[in-house]
Design a protein around this motif. Sequence first.
Motif, PDB file in Angstrom:
ATOM      1  N   MET A 133       2.942  92.913  -1.789  1.00 43.19           N
ATOM      2  CA  MET A 133       2.248  92.118  -2.804  1.00 43.19           C
ATOM      3  C   MET A 133       1.730  93.023  -3.914  1.00 43.19           C
ATOM      4  O   MET A 133       1.734  94.250  -3.788  1.00 43.19           O
ATOM      5  CB  MET A 133       1.077  91.359  -2.159  1.00 43.19           C
ATOM      6  N   GLN A 134       1.282  92.391  -4.989  1.00 44.78           N
ATOM      7  CA  GLN A 134       0.653  93.138  -6.073  1.00 44.78           C
ATOM      8  C   GLN A 134      -0.705  93.661  -5.602  1.00 44.78           C
ATOM      9  O   GLN A 134      -1.441  92.970  -4.900  1.00 44.78           O
ATOM     10  CB  GLN A 134       0.453  92.232  -7.298  1.00 44.78           C
ATOM     11  N   GLN A 135      -1.024  94.880  -6.017  1.00 47.59           N
ATOM     12  CA  GLN A 135      -2.264  95.498  -5.571  1.00 47.59           C
ATOM     13  C   GLN A 135      -3.484  94.645  -5.910  1.00 47.59           C
ATOM     14  O   GLN A 135      -4.392  94.475  -5.092  1.00 47.59           O
ATOM     15  CB  GLN A 135      -2.420  96.884  -6.189  1.00 47.59           C
ATOM     16  N   GLN A 136      -3.507  94.070  -7.118  1.00 47.81           N
ATOM     17  CA  GLN A 136      -4.680  93.314  -7.542  1.00 47.81           C
ATOM     18  C   GLN A 136      -4.856  92.011  -6.772  1.00 47.81           C
ATOM     19  O   GLN A 136      -5.932  91.399  -6.806  1.00 47.81           O
ATOM     20  CB  GLN A 136      -4.628  93.021  -9.050  1.00 47.81           C
ATOM     21  N   ASP A 137      -3.804  91.576  -6.066  1.00 51.72           N
ATOM     22  CA  ASP A 137      -3.882  90.315  -5.309  1.00 51.72           C
ATOM     23  C   ASP A 137      -4.321  90.522  -3.863  1.00 51.72           C
ATOM     24  O   ASP A 137      -4.538  89.546  -3.136  1.00 51.72           O
ATOM     25  CB  ASP A 137      -2.513  89.617  -5.307  1.00 51.72           C
ATOM     26  N   PHE A 138      -4.447  91.767  -3.441  1.00 51.09           N
ATOM     27  CA  PHE A 138      -4.751  92.043  -2.033  1.00 51.09           C
ATOM     28  C   PHE A 138      -6.218  91.802  -1.715  1.00 51.09           C
ATOM     29  O   PHE A 138      -7.109  92.424  -2.302  1.00 51.09           O
ATOM     30  CB  PHE A 138      -4.378  93.489  -1.700  1.00 51.09           C
ATOM     31  N   GLN A 139      -6.457  90.884  -0.780  1.00 49.51           N
ATOM     32  CA  GLN A 139      -7.800  90.637  -0.272  1.00 49.51           C
ATOM     33  C   GLN A 139      -7.713  90.598   1.251  1.00 49.51           C
ATOM     34  O   GLN A 139      -7.201  89.648   1.839  1.00 49.51           O
ATOM     35  CB  GLN A 139      -8.372  89.320  -0.798  1.00 49.51           C
ATOM     36  N   GLU A 142      -9.111  87.556   3.137  1.00 44.93           N
ATOM     37  CA  GLU A 142      -8.295  86.339   3.130  1.00 44.93           C
ATOM     38  C   GLU A 142      -7.181  86.426   4.178  1.00 44.93           C
ATOM     39  O   GLU A 142      -6.913  85.461   4.901  1.00 44.93           O
ATOM     40  CB  GLU A 142      -7.678  86.114   1.750  1.00 44.93           C
ATOM     41  N   TYR A 188       1.164  80.329   2.442  1.00 46.33           N
ATOM     42  CA  TYR A 188       0.127  80.871   1.573  1.00 46.33           C
ATOM     43  C   TYR A 188       0.707  81.836   0.531  1.00 46.33           C
ATOM     44  O   TYR A 188      -0.024  82.598  -0.097  1.00 46.33           O
ATOM     45  CB  TYR A 188      -0.924  81.594   2.404  1.00 46.33           C
ATOM     46  N   SER A 189       2.014  81.805   0.343  1.00 43.81           N
ATOM     47  CA  SER A 189       2.723  82.579  -0.688  1.00 43.81           C
ATOM     48  C   SER A 189       2.704  84.082  -0.461  1.00 43.81           C
ATOM     49  O   SER A 189       2.790  84.872  -1.407  1.00 43.81           O
ATOM     50  CB  SER A 189       2.159  82.263  -2.087  1.00 43.81           C
ATOM     51  N   TYR A 190       2.576  84.517   0.785  1.00 44.06           N
ATOM     52  CA  TYR A 190       2.698  85.933   1.113  1.00 44.06           C
ATOM     53  C   TYR A 190       4.163  86.272   1.362  1.00 44.06           C
ATOM     54  O   TYR A 190       4.880  85.514   2.032  1.00 44.06           O
ATOM     55  CB  TYR A 190       1.878  86.283   2.358  1.00 44.06           C
TER      56      TYR A 190
END
Length: 218
Positions: A133-139, A142, A188-190
């Motif tokens: 995934m994109q780094q900024q989307d990593f939580q 979640e 969840y779009s992963y």
Amino acid sequence: MLSVDIMANSNIKVSMTNTVGEAMDLLNNHKIRHIPLLKSKAFMGIIDETTLKNTTPSTIMRELVNKGEKKFVNDTDHILEAAKVMVDNELSIVPVLAQDQSYLGLIKVEDLFNEIVSKFGLNTEGSLLIIEMQQQDFQLSELIRILELENVHLFSVLVSLNYLPLIEITLKTDIKDINSILQTLERYSYKVKAYFENDQYSHQLKDRYESLMSYLNV
């Protein structure tokens, strides 16, 4: 998980008065490619196998001081710091020093490998998931919430930054049948880049360990 906890015998070392031939004997006996050189308890550097092989066996080790590398970890450093020092410098061992910089012992690469596998639950039953995934989307919170909804427990989470801005998140879980969680993550779009179920992963881990041991014995 401190370096001192997996430190090997402090007798694996050579002094300034030892010969190159004696140092080579230690390398062969302990199946390592590097040896710490000491002056009394003071760490003078790491001498590698190639340097020793290119030097007359009767040479006294003090003559090789300038060829040593001052690479080490402190006894209170995390084992992952030891792993970083080993990988960055292509070492088969890393010396462990006390806070006063005196030599305590060393960590061998196979001991470090075994400890990391054990401490991060990589040898437990379950499966591996690799998510991209994109780094900024990593939580992380979640991801954990989604997995908990499926009654999945995490043993460890490893994040790779080798492909920025994309990152790879490796999840070691306790599930044996991975199909249900794959569907949930997709919902969840992963993006699940790869997955390894228990038998397949155990086989690959065993192969990598045997390859490492074979390399060390060369």
